[in-house]
Motif scaffolding. Structure first.
Motif, PDB file in Angstrom:
ATOM      1  N   UNK A 172     -24.866 103.385   7.494  1.00  0.00           N
ATOM      2  CA  UNK A 172     -23.172 103.377   7.088  1.00  0.00           C
ATOM      3  C   UNK A 172     -22.994 103.947   8.976  1.00  0.00           C
ATOM      4  N   UNK A 173     -23.788 103.242   9.964  1.00  0.00           N
ATOM      5  CA  UNK A 173     -23.063 103.363  11.549  1.00  0.00           C
ATOM      6  C   UNK A 173     -22.288 102.415  11.267  1.00  0.00           C
ATOM      7  N   UNK A 174     -21.233 102.914  12.148  1.00  0.00           N
ATOM      8  CA  UNK A 174     -19.657 101.750  12.263  1.00  0.00           C
ATOM      9  C   UNK A 174     -19.257 101.776  11.249  1.00  0.00           C
ATOM     10  N   UNK A 175     -19.467 102.471  10.130  1.00  0.00           N
ATOM     11  CA  UNK A 175     -18.120 102.725   9.281  1.00  0.00           C
ATOM     12  C   UNK A 175     -17.455 103.947   8.972  1.00  0.00           C
ATOM     13  N   UNK A 176     -16.877 103.806   8.506  1.00  0.00           N
ATOM     14  CA  UNK A 176     -15.470 105.041   8.090  1.00  0.00           C
ATOM     15  C   UNK A 176     -14.868 104.445   6.791  1.00  0.00           C
ATOM     16  N   UNK A 177     -14.671 105.921   6.216  1.00  0.00           N
ATOM     17  CA  UNK A 177     -14.104 104.918   4.707  1.00  0.00           C
ATOM     18  C   UNK A 177     -13.050 106.368   4.144  1.00  0.00           C
ATOM     19  N   UNK A 178     -11.862 105.940   3.565  1.00  0.00           N
ATOM     20  CA  UNK A 178     -11.463 107.201   3.067  1.00  0.00           C
ATOM     21  C   UNK A 178     -11.105 106.690   1.546  1.00  0.00           C
ATOM     22  N   UNK A 179     -12.010 107.336   0.352  1.00  0.00           N
ATOM     23  CA  UNK A 179     -11.735 107.403  -0.991  1.00  0.00           C
ATOM     24  C   UNK A 179     -11.103 108.450  -1.586  1.00  0.00           C
ATOM     25  N   UNK A 180     -10.326 108.356  -2.629  1.00  0.00           N
ATOM     26  CA  UNK A 180      -9.120 109.157  -3.269  1.00  0.00           C
ATOM     27  C   UNK A 180      -9.769 108.421  -4.898  1.00  0.00           C
ATOM     28  N   UNK A 181      -8.903 108.389  -5.644  1.00  0.00           N
ATOM     29  CA  UNK A 181      -9.337 108.676  -7.355  1.00  0.00           C
ATOM     30  C   UNK A 181      -9.253 107.357  -7.611  1.00  0.00           C
ATOM     31  N   UNK A 182      -8.930 106.280  -7.389  1.00  0.00           N
ATOM     32  CA  UNK A 182      -8.684 104.535  -7.612  1.00  0.00           C
ATOM     33  C   UNK A 182      -8.792 103.924  -6.389  1.00  0.00           C
ATOM     34  N   UNK A 183      -9.068 104.689  -5.359  1.00  0.00           N
ATOM     35  CA  UNK A 183      -8.790 103.219  -3.949  1.00  0.00           C
ATOM     36  C   UNK A 183      -9.440 104.236  -2.819  1.00  0.00           C
ATOM     37  N   UNK A 184     -10.079 102.754  -2.135  1.00  0.00           N
ATOM     38  CA  UNK A 184     -10.478 103.301  -0.920  1.00  0.00           C
ATOM     39  C   UNK A 184     -10.152 102.559   0.294  1.00  0.00           C
ATOM     40  N   UNK A 185      -9.793 103.006   1.384  1.00  0.00           N
ATOM     41  CA  UNK A 185      -9.587 102.184   2.808  1.00  0.00           C
ATOM     42  C   UNK A 185     -11.259 102.382   3.409  1.00  0.00           C
ATOM     43  N   UNK A 186     -11.648 101.457   4.384  1.00  0.00           N
ATOM     44  CA  UNK A 186     -12.475 100.722   4.781  1.00  0.00           C
ATOM     45  C   UNK A 186     -12.453 100.692   6.395  1.00  0.00           C
ATOM     46  N   UNK A 187     -12.853 100.921   7.451  1.00  0.00           N
ATOM     47  CA  UNK A 187     -12.678 101.437   9.666  1.00  0.00           C
ATOM     48  C   UNK A 187     -13.999 100.806   9.474  1.00  0.00           C
ATOM     49  N   UNK A 188     -14.132  99.695  10.355  1.00  0.00           N
ATOM     50  CA  UNK A 188     -15.400  99.235  10.336  1.00  0.00           C
ATOM     51  C   UNK A 188     -15.391  98.992  12.126  1.00  0.00           C
ATOM     52  N   UNK A 189     -16.673  99.788  12.962  1.00  0.00           N
ATOM     53  CA  UNK A 189     -16.871  99.081  14.518  1.00  0.00           C
ATOM     54  C   UNK A 189     -18.189  98.238  14.430  1.00  0.00           C
ATOM     55  N   UNK A 190     -17.339  97.114  14.638  1.00  0.00           N
ATOM     56  CA  UNK A 190     -18.586  95.265  14.545  1.00  0.00           C
ATOM     57  C   UNK A 190     -18.601  94.898  16.424  1.00  0.00           C
ATOM     58  N   UNK A 191     -20.290  94.421  16.699  1.00  0.00           N
ATOM     59  CA  UNK A 191     -20.166  93.510  17.699  1.00  0.00           C
ATOM     60  C   UNK A 191     -20.373  91.918  17.228  1.00  0.00           C
ATOM     61  N   UNK A 192     -19.675  91.353  17.528  1.00  0.00           N
ATOM     62  CA  UNK A 192     -20.272  90.045  17.133  1.00  0.00           C
ATOM     63  C   UNK A 192     -21.534  88.690  18.572  1.00  0.00           C
ATOM     64  N   UNK A 193     -21.565  87.895  17.534  1.00  0.00           N
ATOM     65  CA  UNK A 193     -22.564  87.345  17.866  1.00  0.00           C
ATOM     66  C   UNK A 193     -21.578  86.588  18.878  1.00  0.00           C
ATOM     67  N   UNK A 194     -21.918  85.867  20.324  1.00  0.00           N
ATOM     68  CA  UNK A 194     -21.349  84.765  20.939  1.00  0.00           C
ATOM     69  C   UNK A 194     -20.808  84.047  19.907  1.00  0.00           C
ATOM     70  N   UNK A 195     -19.447  82.975  20.346  1.00  0.00           N
ATOM     71  CA  UNK A 195     -19.661  81.362  19.777  1.00  0.00           C
ATOM     72  C   UNK A 195     -18.882  81.444  18.395  1.00  0.00           C
ATOM     73  N   UNK A 196     -18.804  83.033  18.357  1.00  0.00           N
ATOM     74  CA  UNK A 196     -18.748  83.055  16.423  1.00  0.00           C
ATOM     75  C   UNK A 196     -17.263  83.140  16.332  1.00  0.00           C
ATOM     76  N   UNK A 197     -16.279  82.181  15.688  1.00  0.00           N
ATOM     77  CA  UNK A 197     -14.422  82.616  15.607  1.00  0.00           C
ATOM     78  C   UNK A 197     -14.315  84.105  15.055  1.00  0.00           C
ATOM     79  N   UNK A 198     -13.702  85.103  15.947  1.00  0.00           N
ATOM     80  CA  UNK A 198     -13.529  86.292  15.385  1.00  0.00           C
ATOM     81  C   UNK A 198     -12.804  86.439  14.523  1.00  0.00           C
ATOM     82  N   UNK A 199     -11.762  85.466  13.868  1.00  0.00           N
ATOM     83  CA  UNK A 199     -10.675  85.563  13.088  1.00  0.00           C
ATOM     84  C   UNK A 199     -11.492  85.388  11.713  1.00  0.00           C
TER      85      UNK A 199
END
Length: 171
Positions: free
Chosen positions: A96-123
């Motif tokens: 779960x490193x770099x991941x934070x979540x908020x979980x409700x009764x029926x829904x969830x929201x996720x926040x991610x912190x990532x490192x991308x490889x050079x040359x990859x389209x971030x979008x």
């Protein structure tokens, strides 16, 4: 709490849309409440299922790492701590490193912190990560994923780590 409130608003909107316009107000109101109780795979007449934040966090972390172009998860401090932890015998890496979540009764929201490889389209990478995370969480848990926020905080350049140490001029 906001996700639960927003979820109830969405359920009420769905119930309003599903009302029979030909019936009386009392009939439509009673019929609208019953589907809201059984509309979730986690809530039924036989009971409810609660899913811990750590479960959703692990699923999101694994789903993110599956996407080609994601080098690592977490900010600088989290990655440094993870590298230190990897050197300790018997210590396990945090999925779960770099991941934070908020979980409700029926829904969830996720926040991610990532490192991308050079040359990859971030979008394109962000779209692929969102799709993979949403699919994994919704299929495994039955929760509706309302958002996946991605923070790209570094670019991995392969030459940085694989470069041999400089030779000494004088031996």
């Amino acid at each position: 709490m906001t996700s639960t409130t927003a979820g109830k608003g969405a359920e009420n909107a769905k119930a309003e849309a599903g009302k029979d316009t030909g019936g009386g107000a009392g009939q439509g109101g009673a019929a609208a409440k019953a589907p809201a109780r059984t509309s979730s795979a986690l809530v039924s007449d036989q009971g409810t299922t609660a899913i811990a934040d750590a479960v959703v966090q692990k699923i999101a972390g694994l789903a993110t790492r599956e996407v080609r172009g994601v080098h690592n998860l977490g900010g600088g401090a989290a990655r440094a701590f993870g590298a230190f932890r990897d050197r300790i015998p018997g210590a396990s890496a945090s999925v779960g490193q770099g991941v934070s979540v908020e979980v409700g009764e029926t829904q969830a929201a996720v926040d991610l912190e990532i490192v991308v490889e050079y040359g990859v389209s971030i979008a394109e990478l962000a779209r692929a990560v969102r799709r993979n995370v949403i699919t994994a969480i919704e299929q495994m848990t039955g929760l509706e994923v309302v958002e996946v926020n991605i923070n790209v905080n570094d670019v991995f350049i392969e030459e940085d780590e694989d470069q041999p140490p400089a030779r000494e001029r004088v031996q």
